[in-house]
Motif scaffolding. Structure first.
Motif, PDB file in Angstrom:
ATOM      1  N   ALA A   1       0.783  -1.219   0.000  1.00  0.00           N
ATOM      2  CA  ALA A   1       0.000   0.000   0.000  1.00  0.00           C
ATOM      3  C   ALA A   1       0.822   1.279   0.000  1.00  0.00           C
ATOM      4  CB  ALA A   1      -0.943  -0.010   1.207  1.00  0.00           C
ATOM      5  N   THR A   2       2.122   1.181   0.061  1.00  0.00           N
ATOM      6  CA  THR A   2       2.913   2.399   0.109  1.00  0.00           C
ATOM      7  C   THR A   2       3.030   3.031  -1.270  1.00  0.00           C
ATOM      8  OG1 THR A   2       4.908   1.071  -0.087  1.00  0.00           O
ATOM      9  CG2 THR A   2       4.289   1.781   2.113  1.00  0.00           C
ATOM     10  N   SER A   3       3.406   4.289  -1.291  1.00  0.00           N
ATOM     11  CA  SER A   3       3.645   5.021  -2.518  1.00  0.00           C
ATOM     12  C   SER A   3       4.734   6.040  -2.227  1.00  0.00           C
ATOM     13  CB  SER A   3       2.371   5.737  -2.963  1.00  0.00           C
ATOM     14  OG  SER A   3       2.046   6.790  -2.054  1.00  0.00           O
TER      15      SER A   3
ATOM     16  N   ALA B   1       1.243   2.201  11.592  1.00  0.00           N
ATOM     17  CA  ALA B   1       0.638   1.232  10.679  1.00  0.00           C
ATOM     18  C   ALA B   1       0.129   1.923   9.433  1.00  0.00           C
ATOM     19  CB  ALA B   1      -0.510   0.491  11.378  1.00  0.00           C
ATOM     20  N   ASP B   2      -0.085   1.130   8.409  1.00  0.00           N
ATOM     21  CA  ASP B   2      -0.628   1.587   7.138  1.00  0.00           C
ATOM     22  C   ASP B   2      -2.139   1.744   7.271  1.00  0.00           C
ATOM     23  OD1 ASP B   2      -1.617   1.583   4.411  1.00  0.00           O
ATOM     24  OD2 ASP B   2       0.355   0.827   3.826  1.00  0.00           O
ATOM     25  N   ALA B   3      -2.670   2.882   6.858  1.00  0.00           N
ATOM     26  CA  ALA B   3      -4.099   3.150   6.980  1.00  0.00           C
ATOM     27  C   ALA B   3      -4.949   2.207   6.140  1.00  0.00           C
ATOM     28  CB  ALA B   3      -4.395   4.594   6.582  1.00  0.00           C
ATOM     29  N   THR B   4      -4.368   1.577   5.128  1.00  0.00           N
ATOM     30  CA  THR B   4      -5.129   0.666   4.280  1.00  0.00           C
ATOM     31  C   THR B   4      -5.093  -0.779   4.781  1.00  0.00           C
ATOM     32  OG1 THR B   4      -3.276   0.229   2.777  1.00  0.00           O
ATOM     33  CG2 THR B   4      -4.681   2.117   2.270  1.00  0.00           C
ATOM     34  N   ARG B   5      -4.316  -1.037   5.831  1.00  0.00           N
ATOM     35  CA  ARG B   5      -4.250  -2.380   6.431  1.00  0.00           C
ATOM     36  C   ARG B   5      -4.071  -2.209   7.935  1.00  0.00           C
ATOM     37  NH1 ARG B   5       0.266  -5.775   4.016  1.00  0.00           N
ATOM     38  NH2 ARG B   5       1.410  -3.798   3.991  1.00  0.00           N
ATOM     39  N   LEU B   6      -5.170  -1.930   8.609  1.00  0.00           N
ATOM     40  CA  LEU B   6      -5.110  -1.592  10.029  1.00  0.00           C
ATOM     41  C   LEU B   6      -4.956  -2.838  10.900  1.00  0.00           C
ATOM     42  CD1 LEU B   6      -7.939   1.101  10.109  1.00  0.00           C
ATOM     43  CD2 LEU B   6      -5.462   1.492  10.208  1.00  0.00           C
ATOM     44  N   PRO B   7      -4.123  -2.768  11.926  1.00  0.00           N
ATOM     45  CA  PRO B   7      -3.873  -3.914  12.800  1.00  0.00           C
ATOM     46  C   PRO B   7      -4.865  -4.005  13.957  1.00  0.00           C
ATOM     47  CG  PRO B   7      -2.408  -2.137  13.400  1.00  0.00           C
ATOM     48  CD  PRO B   7      -3.226  -1.636  12.248  1.00  0.00           C
TER      49      PRO B   7
ATOM     50  N   HIS C   1      -6.374  12.114   1.234  1.00  0.00           N
ATOM     51  CA  HIS C   1      -5.746  12.566  -0.003  1.00  0.00           C
ATOM     52  C   HIS C   1      -4.240  12.327  -0.036  1.00  0.00           C
ATOM     53  CE1 HIS C   1      -6.450  16.020   2.797  1.00  0.00           C
ATOM     54  NE2 HIS C   1      -5.130  16.007   2.745  1.00  0.00           N
ATOM     55  N   CYS C   2      -3.668  11.820   1.062  1.00  0.00           N
ATOM     56  CA  CYS C   2      -2.242  11.472   1.094  1.00  0.00           C
ATOM     57  C   CYS C   2      -2.009   9.984   0.882  1.00  0.00           C
ATOM     58  CB  CYS C   2      -1.620  11.898   2.425  1.00  0.00           C
ATOM     59  SG  CYS C   2      -1.644  13.682   2.704  1.00  0.00           S
ATOM     60  N   LEU C   3      -3.078   9.230   0.620  1.00  0.00           N
ATOM     61  CA  LEU C   3      -2.982   7.772   0.540  1.00  0.00           C
ATOM     62  C   LEU C   3      -3.053   7.300  -0.906  1.00  0.00           C
ATOM     63  CD1 LEU C   3      -5.431   6.843   3.440  1.00  0.00           C
ATOM     64  CD2 LEU C   3      -2.953   7.219   3.565  1.00  0.00           C
ATOM     65  N   PRO C   4      -2.351   6.200  -1.237  1.00  0.00           N
ATOM     66  CA  PRO C   4      -2.390   5.673  -2.599  1.00  0.00           C
ATOM     67  C   PRO C   4      -3.691   4.970  -2.942  1.00  0.00           C
ATOM     68  CG  PRO C   4      -1.049   4.257  -1.212  1.00  0.00           C
ATOM     69  CD  PRO C   4      -1.392   5.467  -0.386  1.00  0.00           C
ATOM     70  N   ASP C   5      -4.431   4.508  -1.935  1.00  0.00           N
ATOM     71  CA  ASP C   5      -5.698   3.810  -2.161  1.00  0.00           C
ATOM     72  C   ASP C   5      -6.698   4.256  -1.095  1.00  0.00           C
ATOM     73  OD1 ASP C   5      -7.784   2.112  -2.721  1.00  0.00           O
ATOM     74  OD2 ASP C   5      -6.577   0.280  -2.768  1.00  0.00           O
ATOM     75  N   PRO C   6      -7.285   5.442  -1.261  1.00  0.00           N
ATOM     76  CA  PRO C   6      -8.219   5.942  -0.243  1.00  0.00           C
ATOM     77  C   PRO C   6      -9.425   5.030  -0.050  1.00  0.00           C
ATOM     78  CG  PRO C   6      -7.570   7.687  -1.761  1.00  0.00           C
ATOM     79  CD  PRO C   6      -7.083   6.408  -2.351  1.00  0.00           C
ATOM     80  N   GLY C   7      -9.898   4.416  -1.125  1.00  0.00           N
ATOM     81  CA  GLY C   7     -11.035   3.519  -0.986  1.00  0.00           C
ATOM     82  C   GLY C   7     -10.753   2.368  -0.031  1.00  0.00           C
ATOM     83  N   ALA C   8      -9.534   1.823  -0.090  1.00  0.00           N
ATOM     84  CA  ALA C   8      -9.159   0.741   0.826  1.00  0.00           C
ATOM     85  C   ALA C   8      -9.126   1.233   2.266  1.00  0.00           C
ATOM     86  CB  ALA C   8      -7.794   0.176   0.427  1.00  0.00           C
TER      87      ALA C   8
ATOM     88  N   ILE D   1       3.252  15.413  -2.081  1.00  0.00           N
ATOM     89  CA  ILE D   1       2.639  15.765  -0.809  1.00  0.00           C
ATOM     90  C   ILE D   1       1.212  15.230  -0.753  1.00  0.00           C
ATOM     91  CG2 ILE D   1       1.851  17.714   0.604  1.00  0.00           C
ATOM     92  CD1 ILE D   1       4.290  19.265  -0.431  1.00  0.00           C
ATOM     93  N   LEU D   2       0.497  15.315  -1.863  1.00  0.00           N
ATOM     94  CA  LEU D   2      -0.823  14.710  -2.006  1.00  0.00           C
ATOM     95  C   LEU D   2      -0.716  13.557  -2.989  1.00  0.00           C
ATOM     96  CD1 LEU D   2      -3.153  17.844  -2.332  1.00  0.00           C
ATOM     97  CD2 LEU D   2      -2.321  16.713  -0.260  1.00  0.00           C
ATOM     98  N   ASP D   3      -1.641  12.593  -2.848  1.00  0.00           N
ATOM     99  CA  ASP D   3      -1.617  11.426  -3.732  1.00  0.00           C
ATOM    100  C   ASP D   3      -2.882  11.386  -4.577  1.00  0.00           C
ATOM    101  OD1 ASP D   3      -1.117   8.888  -4.879  1.00  0.00           O
ATOM    102  OD2 ASP D   3      -0.015   8.253  -3.104  1.00  0.00           O
ATOM    103  N   VAL D   4      -3.918  10.708  -4.133  1.00  0.00           N
ATOM    104  CA  VAL D   4      -5.156  10.584  -4.898  1.00  0.00           C
ATOM    105  C   VAL D   4      -6.139  11.654  -4.427  1.00  0.00           C
ATOM    106  CG1 VAL D   4      -7.103   9.099  -5.477  1.00  0.00           C
ATOM    107  CG2 VAL D   4      -4.803   8.113  -5.247  1.00  0.00           C
ATOM    108  N   VAL D   5      -6.507  12.569  -5.331  1.00  0.00           N
ATOM    109  CA  VAL D   5      -7.464  13.633  -5.015  1.00  0.00           C
ATOM    110  C   VAL D   5      -8.534  13.630  -6.091  1.00  0.00           C
ATOM    111  CG1 VAL D   5      -7.782  16.064  -4.438  1.00  0.00           C
ATOM    112  CG2 VAL D   5      -5.543  14.987  -4.067  1.00  0.00           C
ATOM    113  N   THR D   6      -9.801  13.508  -5.699  1.00  0.00           N
ATOM    114  CA  THR D   6     -10.906  13.403  -6.647  1.00  0.00           C
ATOM    115  C   THR D   6     -11.937  14.501  -6.375  1.00  0.00           C
ATOM    116  OG1 THR D   6     -12.481  12.049  -5.388  1.00  0.00           O
ATOM    117  CG2 THR D   6     -10.628  10.903  -6.406  1.00  0.00           C
ATOM    118  N   PRO D   7     -12.881  14.700  -7.288  1.00  0.00           N
ATOM    119  CA  PRO D   7     -14.042  15.536  -6.976  1.00  0.00           C
ATOM    120  C   PRO D   7     -14.893  14.892  -5.876  1.00  0.00           C
ATOM    121  CG  PRO D   7     -13.797  15.263  -9.350  1.00  0.00           C
ATOM    122  CD  PRO D   7     -12.868  14.281  -8.704  1.00  0.00           C
TER     123      PRO D   7
END
Length: 230
Positions: free
Chosen positions: A10-12, A121-127, A143-150, A190-196
Motif C-alpha cells: 500500500a505504500t507510494s 501502521a498503514d491506513a489501508t491495512r489496520l492492525p 488525499h495522502c494515501l495511494p488507495d483511499p477507498g481501501a 505531498i498529495l496522492d489521490v485527489v478526486t471531486p
C-alpha cells in the motif's frame, strides 16, 4: 500488527515522503496547529475557512465515556486539542509515520492526555479487530494515501455497527486556483489521490458507510458517516 517493514502492498512515493521527510512533517504539523497560519494557508491555497476544521474537530470531545476512538492517519495529533485530561476513553493515534507519532506523543503529553495510544501502521491495512472502535476520525489524510477507498473500507471494518466517522479531505473542482495547488502538491509528492466530491462519496458508499452529513468549504470536504446497525 503491521510492522514498519510490512507495508509493501500500500505504500507510494507520497506515503514514503510523509513517513521519512522530517522537514515536511514538522512544517505541516506546526502549520495546522497554529490557527493564524492555518487560516491564511487555507484561504490562499484551498479557498476555505479553516475555522470550520477546528469546529468540526471539537465534536470529538462529545464522545461518550468508555468510547474507543481511532484517529487515522493522526498526523501530529491536532485533533487531541479537542480532548481534556481524565476522560474515560481509549484513543488510538495511528499513522504510517513514526515522525508524526512522535509529534502526537509530545502533543498528548503537553495536554496531559495519558490515555492516548500510538500505532505505527498503514491506513489501508489496520492492525485492529473487526468492530473494535466506536468512532473513527480522519482529518486531512485520505488525499495522502495511494488507495483511499481501501482506507475507507478499513474504517468500516474496524467500526462497530452504529459507529461513526468524522473527518475531512481535499477535493478537486472547487475553483481554478485550488485545483492548481492540488496539481502542484501531487507533483511534489505531498498529495496522492485527489478526486471531486462524487468520487469521495463513492468510496463511502462502496464501504457500506451511510453519509449523515457532508459540507464543502472551498476545496475541503467535511463528512460525518455512520455504519449500519444491522
Amino acid at each position: 500488527m503491521v510492522s514498519a517493514g510490512d507495508r509493501s502492498g500500500a505504500t507510494s512515493a507520497v506515503s514514503e515522503n510523509w513517513r521519512t521527510n522530517r522537514r515536511l512533517a514538522a512544517m505541516w504539523d506546526r502549520g495546522v496547529k497554529s490557527r493564524p497560519v492555518a487560516l491564511v494557508y487555507g484561504a490562499l491555497v484551498f479557498a476555505t475557512d479553516n475555522r470550520r476544521m477546528y469546529r468540526h474537530m471539537d465534536a470529538v470531545a462529545e464522545a461518550a465515556d468508555g468510547s474507543a476512538i481511532l484517529d487515522v492517519p493522526s498526523g501530529g495529533g491536532v485533533v487531541l486539542r479537542a480532548l481534556r485530561p481524565g476522560r474515560n476513553l481509549r484513543y488510538v493515534a495511528c499513522d504510517i509515520s513514526a515522525l508524526m507519532l512522535d509529534r502526537a506523543r509530545a502533543e498528548a503529553s503537553g495536554l496531559g492526555l495519558d490515555y492516548v495510544e500510538y500505532e505505527e501502521a498503514d491506513a489501508t491495512r489496520l492492525p485492529f479487530g473487526d468492530g473494535e472502535f466506536d468512532v473513527v476520525v480522519s482529518y486531512s489524510g485520505l488525499h495522502c494515501l495511494p488507495d483511499p477507498g481501501a482506507a475507507v473500507r478499513e474504517w468500516a471494518r474496524v467500526l462497530r455497527p452504529g459507529g461513526t466517522v468524522r473527518g475531512s479531505v481535499v477535493v478537486r473542482g472547487a475553483a481554478f486556483l485550488p485545483d492548481r495547488f492540488i496539481d502542484l502538491w501531487v507533483r511534489m509528492r505531498i498529495l496522492d489521490v485527489v478526486t471531486p466530491v462524487d468520487g469521495v462519496l463513492r468510496w463511502f458508499g462502496d464501504a457500506g458507510l451511510r453519509t449523515v452529513r457532508v459540507h464543502r468549504s472551498g476545496a475541503i470536504l467535511y463528512f460525518e458517516l455512520e455504519k449500519d446497525r444491522a
